[in-house]
Structures are given as structure tokens and as C-alpha cells.
Motif scaffolding. Structure first.
Motif, PDB file in Angstrom:
ATOM      1  N   ALA A 100      46.244 -61.696  20.454  1.00  0.00           N
ATOM      2  CA  ALA A 100      46.279 -60.569  19.516  1.00  0.00           C
ATOM      3  C   ALA A 100      47.205 -59.456  19.989  1.00  0.00           C
ATOM      4  O   ALA A 100      47.760 -58.725  19.178  1.00  0.00           O
ATOM      5  N   SER A 101      47.389 -59.342  21.319  1.00  0.00           N
ATOM      6  CA  SER A 101      48.290 -58.310  21.847  1.00  0.00           C
ATOM      7  C   SER A 101      49.582 -58.936  22.372  1.00  0.00           C
ATOM      8  O   SER A 101      50.269 -58.336  23.193  1.00  0.00           O
ATOM      9  N   PHE A 102      49.882 -60.138  21.895  1.00  0.00           N
ATOM     10  CA  PHE A 102      51.094 -60.859  22.295  1.00  0.00           C
ATOM     11  C   PHE A 102      51.174 -61.029  23.806  1.00  0.00           C
ATOM     12  O   PHE A 102      52.246 -60.969  24.404  1.00  0.00           O
ATOM     13  N   GLY A 103      50.012 -61.220  24.433  1.00  0.00           N
ATOM     14  CA  GLY A 103      49.963 -61.441  25.879  1.00  0.00           C
ATOM     15  C   GLY A 103      49.976 -60.183  26.720  1.00  0.00           C
ATOM     16  O   GLY A 103      49.905 -60.252  27.938  1.00  0.00           O
ATOM     17  N   GLN A 104      50.071 -59.023  26.075  1.00  0.00           N
ATOM     18  CA  GLN A 104      50.078 -57.758  26.809  1.00  0.00           C
ATOM     19  C   GLN A 104      48.675 -57.451  27.321  1.00  0.00           C
ATOM     20  O   GLN A 104      47.683 -57.961  26.810  1.00  0.00           O
ATOM     21  N   ILE A 105      48.578 -56.591  28.309  1.00  0.00           N
ATOM     22  CA  ILE A 105      47.275 -56.135  28.778  1.00  0.00           C
ATOM     23  C   ILE A 105      46.559 -55.509  27.587  1.00  0.00           C
ATOM     24  O   ILE A 105      47.120 -54.675  26.878  1.00  0.00           O
ATOM     25  N   ASP A 106      45.322 -55.897  27.385  1.00  0.00           N
ATOM     26  CA  ASP A 106      44.584 -55.526  26.176  1.00  0.00           C
ATOM     27  C   ASP A 106      43.899 -54.166  26.308  1.00  0.00           C
ATOM     28  O   ASP A 106      42.682 -54.083  26.447  1.00  0.00           O
ATOM     29  N   ILE A 107      44.685 -53.096  26.260  1.00  0.00           N
ATOM     30  CA  ILE A 107      44.090 -51.767  26.413  1.00  0.00           C
ATOM     31  C   ILE A 107      43.180 -51.415  25.235  1.00  0.00           C
ATOM     32  O   ILE A 107      42.213 -50.688  25.414  1.00  0.00           O
ATOM     33  N   ILE A 108      43.459 -51.951  24.060  1.00  0.00           N
ATOM     34  CA  ILE A 108      42.588 -51.690  22.904  1.00  0.00           C
ATOM     35  C   ILE A 108      41.230 -52.351  23.134  1.00  0.00           C
ATOM     36  O   ILE A 108      40.180 -51.736  22.922  1.00  0.00           O
ATOM     37  N   GLY A 109      41.257 -53.605  23.589  1.00  0.00           N
ATOM     38  CA  GLY A 109      40.003 -54.302  23.878  1.00  0.00           C
ATOM     39  C   GLY A 109      39.218 -53.635  24.986  1.00  0.00           C
ATOM     40  O   GLY A 109      37.983 -53.562  24.939  1.00  0.00           O
ATOM     41  N   MET A 110      39.925 -53.144  26.000  1.00  0.00           N
ATOM     42  CA  MET A 110      39.245 -52.450  27.091  1.00  0.00           C
ATOM     43  C   MET A 110      38.587 -51.170  26.586  1.00  0.00           C
ATOM     44  O   MET A 110      37.461 -50.856  26.957  1.00  0.00           O
ATOM     45  N   ASN A 111      39.287 -50.458  25.737  1.00  0.00           N
ATOM     46  CA  ASN A 111      38.724 -49.255  25.136  1.00  0.00           C
ATOM     47  C   ASN A 111      37.476 -49.627  24.330  1.00  0.00           C
ATOM     48  O   ASN A 111      36.443 -48.962  24.427  1.00  0.00           O
ATOM     49  N   ASP A 112      37.561 -50.693  23.552  1.00  0.00           N
ATOM     50  CA  ASP A 112      36.414 -51.151  22.767  1.00  0.00           C
ATOM     51  C   ASP A 112      35.234 -51.527  23.663  1.00  0.00           C
ATOM     52  O   ASP A 112      34.084 -51.399  23.252  1.00  0.00           O
ATOM     53  N   ASP A 113      35.534 -52.001  24.881  1.00  0.00           N
ATOM     54  CA  ASP A 113      34.483 -52.387  25.835  1.00  0.00           C
ATOM     55  C   ASP A 113      33.963 -51.211  26.658  1.00  0.00           C
ATOM     56  O   ASP A 113      33.210 -51.410  27.613  1.00  0.00           O
ATOM     57  N   GLY A 114      34.372 -49.998  26.304  1.00  0.00           N
ATOM     58  CA  GLY A 114      33.831 -48.806  26.961  1.00  0.00           C
ATOM     59  C   GLY A 114      34.607 -48.284  28.135  1.00  0.00           C
ATOM     60  O   GLY A 114      34.146 -47.391  28.845  1.00  0.00           O
ATOM     61  N   TYR A 115      35.810 -48.818  28.363  1.00  0.00           N
ATOM     62  CA  TYR A 115      36.641 -48.314  29.450  1.00  0.00           C
ATOM     63  C   TYR A 115      37.342 -47.024  29.037  1.00  0.00           C
ATOM     64  O   TYR A 115      37.752 -46.882  27.889  1.00  0.00           O
ATOM     65  N   HIS A 116      37.472 -46.093  29.965  1.00  0.00           N
ATOM     66  CA  HIS A 116      38.381 -44.972  29.786  1.00  0.00           C
ATOM     67  C   HIS A 116      39.742 -45.523  30.157  1.00  0.00           C
ATOM     68  O   HIS A 116      39.926 -46.059  31.260  1.00  0.00           O
ATOM     69  N   VAL A 117      40.706 -45.414  29.264  1.00  0.00           N
ATOM     70  CA  VAL A 117      42.035 -45.980  29.496  1.00  0.00           C
ATOM     71  C   VAL A 117      42.999 -44.852  29.835  1.00  0.00           C
ATOM     72  O   VAL A 117      43.151 -43.899  29.078  1.00  0.00           O
ATOM     73  N   TRP A 118      43.656 -44.992  30.988  1.00  0.00           N
ATOM     74  CA  TRP A 118      44.593 -43.995  31.492  1.00  0.00           C
ATOM     75  C   TRP A 118      45.966 -44.639  31.603  1.00  0.00           C
ATOM     76  O   TRP A 118      46.118 -45.653  32.281  1.00  0.00           O
ATOM     77  N   LEU A 119      46.951 -44.056  30.965  1.00  0.00           N
ATOM     78  CA  LEU A 119      48.311 -44.621  30.959  1.00  0.00           C
ATOM     79  C   LEU A 119      49.244 -43.739  31.780  1.00  0.00           C
ATOM     80  O   LEU A 119      49.296 -42.527  31.577  1.00  0.00           O
ATOM     81  N   PHE A 120      49.964 -44.368  32.684  1.00  0.00           N
ATOM     82  CA  PHE A 120      50.894 -43.637  33.557  1.00  0.00           C
ATOM     83  C   PHE A 120      52.282 -44.235  33.445  1.00  0.00           C
ATOM     84  O   PHE A 120      52.470 -45.408  33.447  1.00  0.00           O
TER      85      PHE A 120
END
Length: 120
Positions: A100-120
Motif C-alpha cells: 500500500a505504501s509502495f514498499g516505503q516505511i509505513d508511517i501511516i500504519g504506525m500512526n494508526d497503531d498508536g505510534y508518535h511519528v517523528w520525521l527528521f
């Protein structure tokens, strides 16, 4: 209550400050007992090989986070696109995200799983 955090390094090869902050914040989260994961993606896939060099100023911090299990790997799709796959694989290993993310790290899925997502 344990919180979950994911840090994603997108910073290019000349953005050491962003990489340092990702590593130090991941260390802080891990040190207080929360769950932390750190990934390298896009241009950030250049960093694992650079940080793995013993003479790099951030090598000790990188090594500490790698040994603690906080560093979870580099995006395989990104590393292939940026020509860093062999070096990133050797330094931290490669991870494959979902279709679904074309093989990219699934930051949307992680967010959905309750992770705080920090992008640097």
C-alpha cells in the motif's frame, strides 16, 4: 503507560544536525523506558554507512542505538532508489514496507497503531 515512538531520518548527507536530533531523541525515549524505533528512508539511507565509520563524530551514539535495538533498519525501496542498498544493508539491515505504501516505511500504519511519528 509506555508510549510508542518512531523516528524516521529523511535527512540528506549534508544535514547532520537533523540526524543527530533523531538519534538523541530516540535515545531519550528509549532511556525513559518507552518503545522507540528509528529508520532511515529516502536520502537518509546514506547515513547508516557514514555513521558506522568509527571516526564519525556520531558513531558512538549510532552504535549505542544500534546495539540497543532502537535502530530498526533502512527502507529497502529507498535504499535501492538512492543507490545505497548494499551499504545500508551492511550497516543496519533493510526493511520492506507494505504494498500500500509502495514498499516505503509505513508511517501511516504506525500512526494508526498508536505510534508518535517523528520525521527528521
Amino acid at each position: 503507560m509506555i508510549q510508542k515512538h518512531v523516528f524516521v531520518v529523511y535527512a540528506g548527507p549534508h544535514e547532520a544536525g537533523r540526524v543527530f536530533h533523531a538519534l538523541i531523541h530516540a535515545k531519550q525515549v528509549h532511556g525513559r523506558g518507552d518503545h522507540a524505533e528509528l529508520y532511515f528512508a529516502a536520502e537518509g539511507t546514506h547515513w547508516p554507512a557514514m555513521l558506522a565509520k568509527s571516526d564519525h563524530p556520531m558513531n558512538s551514539l549510532f552504535s549505542e542505538m544500534l546495539e540497543s535495538g532502537v535502530i530498526s533498519g533502512a527502507c529497502a525501496a529507498c535504499a535501492n532508489a538512492f543507490g545505497t542498498a548494499d551499504e545500508a544493508k551492511e550497516a543496519v539491515g533493510l526493511v520492506q514496507g507494505p504494498e500500500a505504501s509502495f514498499g516505503q516505511i509505513d508511517i501511516i500504519g504506525m500512526n494508526d497503531d498508536g505510534y508518535h511519528v517523528w520525521l527528521f
